[in-house]
Every structure is written in structure tokens, then in C-alpha cells.
Design an enzyme around this catalytic site. Structure first.
Site, PDB file in Angstrom:
ATOM      1  N   GLY A 149       0.383   3.432  -0.199  1.00  0.00           N
ATOM      2  CA  GLY A 149      -0.906   2.361   0.242  1.00  0.00           C
ATOM      3  C   GLY A 149      -0.337   1.163   0.392  1.00  0.00           C
ATOM      4  O   GLY A 149       0.891   0.846   0.304  1.00  0.00           O
ATOM      5  N   CYS A 150      -1.316   0.199   1.116  1.00  0.00           N
ATOM      6  CA  CYS A 150      -0.994  -1.125   1.436  1.00  0.00           C
ATOM      7  C   CYS A 150      -0.750  -1.906   0.132  1.00  0.00           C
ATOM      8  O   CYS A 150       0.192  -2.767  -0.008  1.00  0.00           O
ATOM      9  CB  CYS A 150      -2.440  -1.600   2.167  1.00  0.00           C
ATOM     10  SG  CYS A 150      -3.865  -1.313   1.708  1.00  0.00           S
ATOM     11  N   TYR A 151      -1.851  -1.931  -0.739  1.00  0.00           N
ATOM     12  CA  TYR A 151      -1.477  -2.613  -1.922  1.00  0.00           C
ATOM     13  C   TYR A 151      -0.203  -2.290  -2.655  1.00  0.00           C
ATOM     14  O   TYR A 151       0.455  -3.135  -2.875  1.00  0.00           O
ATOM     15  CB  TYR A 151      -2.774  -2.421  -2.866  1.00  0.00           C
ATOM     16  CG  TYR A 151      -4.089  -3.542  -2.443  1.00  0.00           C
ATOM     17  CD1 TYR A 151      -4.028  -4.762  -2.158  1.00  0.00           C
ATOM     18  CD2 TYR A 151      -5.308  -2.487  -2.577  1.00  0.00           C
ATOM     19  CE1 TYR A 151      -5.197  -5.460  -2.155  1.00  0.00           C
ATOM     20  CE2 TYR A 151      -6.254  -3.456  -2.170  1.00  0.00           C
ATOM     21  CZ  TYR A 151      -6.173  -4.530  -1.938  1.00  0.00           C
ATOM     22  OH  TYR A 151      -7.438  -5.553  -1.745  1.00  0.00           O
ATOM     23  N   THR A 153       2.443  -1.129  -1.596  1.00  0.00           N
ATOM     24  CA  THR A 153       3.583  -1.654  -0.822  1.00  0.00           C
ATOM     25  C   THR A 153       4.143  -2.774  -1.115  1.00  0.00           C
ATOM     26  O   THR A 153       5.021  -3.374  -1.465  1.00  0.00           O
ATOM     27  CB  THR A 153       3.330  -1.059   0.870  1.00  0.00           C
ATOM     28  OG1 THR A 153       3.307   0.158   1.139  1.00  0.00           O
ATOM     29  CG2 THR A 153       4.607  -1.856   1.644  1.00  0.00           C
TER      30      THR A 153
END
Length: 344
Positions: A149-151, A153
């Protein structure tokens, strides 16, 4: 040429995959699916892709057609890949899933956070967590890749050097993270309406965010044991970007933190450790598959601050997915991902 299929092409991560793969020298999108938009030409829905996909139209998902691809990306809500991934793997097709379906190794934990039973627990043993900076060798031989996921990463890449070196107090880690509104997806929601999100800044999911167990899982592996993490996400009025301000206590003040971070990421094509004293900006990575990091020790104390920025749709999703594809098929890891950030 790698033949690519995309399941779920009408959301932000789907169109971002199309944008990136349009310029990939060794990949061709041959199938893209959407039940709601079946029959519509891709270039009609996304005029920015005119001239790149003029012969490609959305179709209803079909396992036989998708199974003829070398790799299928899932850019779908959670639960969709559970239903289709097994059949595609049985057909010999590689699967790269951008949803959360295979990120957590514990199906009970997944069910707790996503509110439904895990639909394919038998596949978890095959799933490789697709953070190349940690699992590059496993990715090379994977059948099923779970794109982070973005957070997770931005947060993991910021904390990794400290935890791997064993110099931080692992029990009191703090991740103070901000995201643009595209992180909420393309579906209609009141909180992401312009009149609601513009000129406002708010925290949310302080009690617990779905990305918390994913971040914790990765940081435990890096630390080699339990960790204590407080993760607070925020919504800011911009379209793209993640800015993670990370805090860790490092009592040993003799450690050269700049050298530690530079050494850890020296050979990583998509992690940029900035010079000492820098403050990375989200606009510097907009459209780019890059995580830009700076490390600080304010006032020379024992509290270390790491600043980590990514584009949530690129290094936080579709760009990282393409990076995984490149590794999986033995291509140049940078192929199709050489875009510089867009400024202003």
C-alpha cells in the site's frame, strides 16, 4: 514482449497502470476489464491515452482470455483477486495484485481489518510482498505478488535503515502521514468532494487504519522482533502524494545517520536519499516512481526524524507494480519508469 492483462481499469490505479505501460518498451496491454464499462474504448474514457490504446476496449472479466496473458494486474477493491487469482495461477499466468488481498500473511488478521473472511487463504503461501527494496530476490521467482500500500511503502522505506541496523527503540515508533485525496480512490465519497477536502486538513482513522497491520508486519521483519508503532494518517487538499514524518528514538548519538541511509539505498534505483538537512516535497515525486528520503536529528538529541515522500499512485501503487513486473520477467528494473517528477 510481455502480454499484460488488467482487471479493474476504471479506477485511479488502473489508469495509472495504463499511462505507465503505454511507454513501456517490453510490455503490451492486450486485455483490460470492467463490468460496468464493457465495450467502451479505453481512449474514450481516458482522452489522455488517445494514440496509445486506440484499439483497446474494456471487456467483461473472462478467465480464459486473461489466462492467455503473461501477467495480470488486479487494480480492484479488496476481495476481487481472491475470486480469480487461483484460476489464473493454475493457467500459468503471473498475478500482481494492487489491492490488499494478499499483503497480510495472517488470514484471521486480514478478516479483522477488512470485515469479511479471507477468500483464498490457500494462496497466501505463494504470495510475495512486493517491496523490491526488501524482497527483490523472492520477487524474481514469484507467482503471486502483493503490491504494498501507499502508506506502508513510504513508512517502511523510511524506517528500514534504523530497524535493520538495530539502533532504534522499536517500542516507540511514530508515523505521522499525510495523503492526497486520490488515495481514497475514484468512487464517490463525501469526504473527498472538492468542497469538503479543499482548504481543510484532518486526521482520520486514529483508532486504527487498515494499513497499520501491513506496516507492522513489515517493520517486525526488519527489526527481527516485535515493534510498537503509532500510525496517524491525515488527508490534505492535494490530488497526489504521501508525506510521512517518522519518529524514532536512537540513543547512540555517534551513529552517522546520513551515511547509514545512503549505504542502505545506494543500489536502489527508486529510492533517493537527499543531502543532509534536506526537506523532500511531494511535488518532487509527482508522477515518478521514486521514494525521496531525508533523515534528521534535531538539536542533536536522541529523537530521529525521517521525512519520506512518494506519489501514492506511482511508487505507492501502479509504478511499484510495474517495477515488480520488470523484476519478475528479468527486464531492466527501470523500464517504463524513468519519468522525472512533474514540477511545478
Amino acid at each position: 514482449m510481455v502480454k499484460v492483462g488488467i482487471v479493474g481499469g476504471t479506477g485511479y490505479t488502473g489508469v495509472e497502470l495504463l499511462r505507465l505501460l503505454a511507454q513501456h518498451p517490453q510490455a503490451e496491454v492486450v486485455v483490460i476489464t470492467s463490468r460496468s464499462e464493457a465495450g467502451m474504448p479505453v481512449a474514450e474514457m481516458y482522452p489522455n491515452l488517445r494514440g496509445h490504446y486506440d484499439g483497446l476496449a474494456f471487456s467483461v472479466p473472462d478467465v480464459k482470455t486473461l489466462g492467455a496473458c503473461d501477467v495480470v494486474f488486479f487494480a480492484t477493491p479488496h476481495g476481487v483477486a481472491h475470486a480469480l487469482a487461483g484460476e489464473l495461477l493454475a493457467a500459468g499466468t503471473k498475478v500482481i495484485d494492487l489491492s490488499a488481498d494478499f499483503r497480510l500473511q495472517d488470514p484471521v488478521e486480514w478478516a479483522k481489518w477488512y470485515g469479511q473472511p479471507h477468500g483464498a487463504p490457500q494462496l497466501l503461501q505463494d504470495a510475495v510482498y512486493g517491496l523490491p527494496e526488501v524482497n527483490r530476490e523472492q520477487i524474481k521467482n514469484a507467482r503471486l505478488i502483493a503490491v504494498p500500500g501507499c502508506y506502508p511503502t513510504a513508512t517502511q522505506l523510511g524506517f528500514l535503515p534504523l530497524l535493520e541496523a538495530g539502533i532504534a527503540d522499536n517500542t516507540r515508533l511514530i508515523a505521522d502521514c499525510k495523503s492526497g485525496v486520490s488515495g481514497a480512490g475514484r468512487g464517490l465519497s463525501i469526504g473527498s468532494l472538492y468542497s469538503e477536502a479543499n482548504e481543510s486538513f484532518k486526521a482520520y482513522a486514529v483508532k486504527g487504519h487498515r494499513h497499520l497491520p501491513e506496516i507492522t508486519q513489515g517493520l517486525r521483519r526488519a527489526a527481527g522482533g516485535d515493534i510498537g508503532l503509532t500510525f496517524v494518517p491525515h488527508l490534505v487538499p492535494m490530488i497526489r502524494g504521501i508525506h510521512s514524518t517518522l519518529y524514532a528514538t536512537v540513543a547512540d548519538r555517534s551513529v552517522d545517520l546520513q551515511a547509514l541511509f545512503e549505504k542502505r539505498y545506494a543500489d536502489e534505483p527508486f529510492v533517493d536519499v537527499m543531502p543532509a538537512g534536506s526537506h523532500p516535497e511531494t511535488r518532487s515525486v509527482r508522477g515518478a516512481n521514486v521514494c525521496r528520503i531525508a533523515v534528521h536529528r534535531p538539536q542533536g538529541g536522541d529523537l530521529v526524524v525521517v521525512l519520506s515522500v512518494i506519489d501514492n499512485l506511482v511508487k505507492g501503487a501502479s509504478g511499484q507494480a510495474v517495477q515488480n513486473m520488470n523484476i519478475l520477467f528479468g527486464l531492466d528494473e527501470r523500464a517504463g519508469l524513468s519519468h522525472a517528477g512533474m514540477m511545478p
